[in-house]
Write a protein that holds these residues in place. Structure first.
Motif: not given
Length: 260
Positions: A232-240
């Motif tokens: 899991e990456f912190k701060g990532r949204n679906h536009f990763v």
């Protein structure tokens, strides 16, 4: 399990976005010695603006998950060796489906739509998915997210200018049926089957595919002789793929691939 040694990568695009979303990723991996392709989905091999202006594109509206998986199956089988498969969202689901068929040397599913049977009632997931599912609307017409829907489902947390730039650069119409297909047997995975190494990644800020959904997906895999990992990456949204942090994610994936 032996190292894959594959130097070919197939990038598999998700729904609602143009395949050019992989351009920076392709350049990154090619600079590290990989050969890459990012095939467009059927009926989508023109510019995003052209696709947005094509509404109510009936050809796109007719796309289905089973046929799309077969389309990528055919592409992969024609390659000289098993490639590494990297997919985003529905593309991540297709990665999992293709690994079930023994078609990849390794797979990376980025913020993947989960296989059949894995669901959540988290509010953000339901809100982001309601429009694309297109209930009470014609499935013969493709669906295009409004900018406001895009802001919630893809680019939440980014500044307004970056959100607008991403929308006009990448947002395209989608099939409502293909979204619905993700909860049918077309999306079925046998989690007890052996499979090539698989990495599932998620983002803490993803409204469309919450991290908890990806973690549940990860926990379902039961074959003790197969490699399955989760990050899991912190701060990532679906536009990763297009966030300013994309290169950090790509580097992590590169290092993971190199260990397989």
């Amino acid at each position: 399990m032996a190292k894959s040694q594959s130097k070919n990568i197939v990038f598999i695009t998700g729904a609602f976005v143009h395949h050019s979303c992989w351009d920076d990723w392709k350049a990154f991996f090619e600079s590290r010695g990989y050969s890459t392709i990012a095939p467009p989905w059927p009926h989508k091999n023109v510019a995003p603006e052209t696709l947005r202006n094509s509404l109510p594109n009936t050809a796109i509206a007719g796309n289905r998950l089973e046929a799309l998986t077969a389309y990528y199956d055919n592409i992969v089988r024609k390659l000289p060796e098993k490639p590494i498969l990297i997919g985003h969202s529905i593309g991540g689901l297709i990665v999992q489906l293709l690994l079930q068929r023994g078609l990849g040397a390794a797979g990376v599913a980025i913020h993947s739509v989960p296989p059949q049977g894995i669901v959540t009632f988290q509010f953000s997931f339901l809100k982001a998915g309601w429009g694309p599912l297109g209930f009470f609307t014609s499935v013969k017409k493709s669906f295009l997210m409004s900018f406001r829907q895009w802001q919630y489902a893809f680019t939440n947390g980014m500044d307004d200018n970056a959100q607008k730039e991403a929308y006009y650069k990448y947002a395209i119409p989608e099939s409502k049926l293909i979204v619905r297909d993700t909860i049918t047997k077309a999306a079925r995975v046998n989690f007890e089957n052996p499979h090539a190494p698989l990495l599932l990644t998620s983002g803490s800020d993803d409204h469309t595919i919450p991290a908890s959904l990806n973690y549940t997906n990860y926990l379902r895999y039961k074959n003790n002789d197969s490699i399955i990992e989760y990050k899991e990456f912190k701060g990532r949204n679906h536009f990763v793929l297009g966030q300013s942090t994309w290169k950090e994610d790509a580097e992590f994936i590169l290092q993971w691939i190199s260990r397989q």
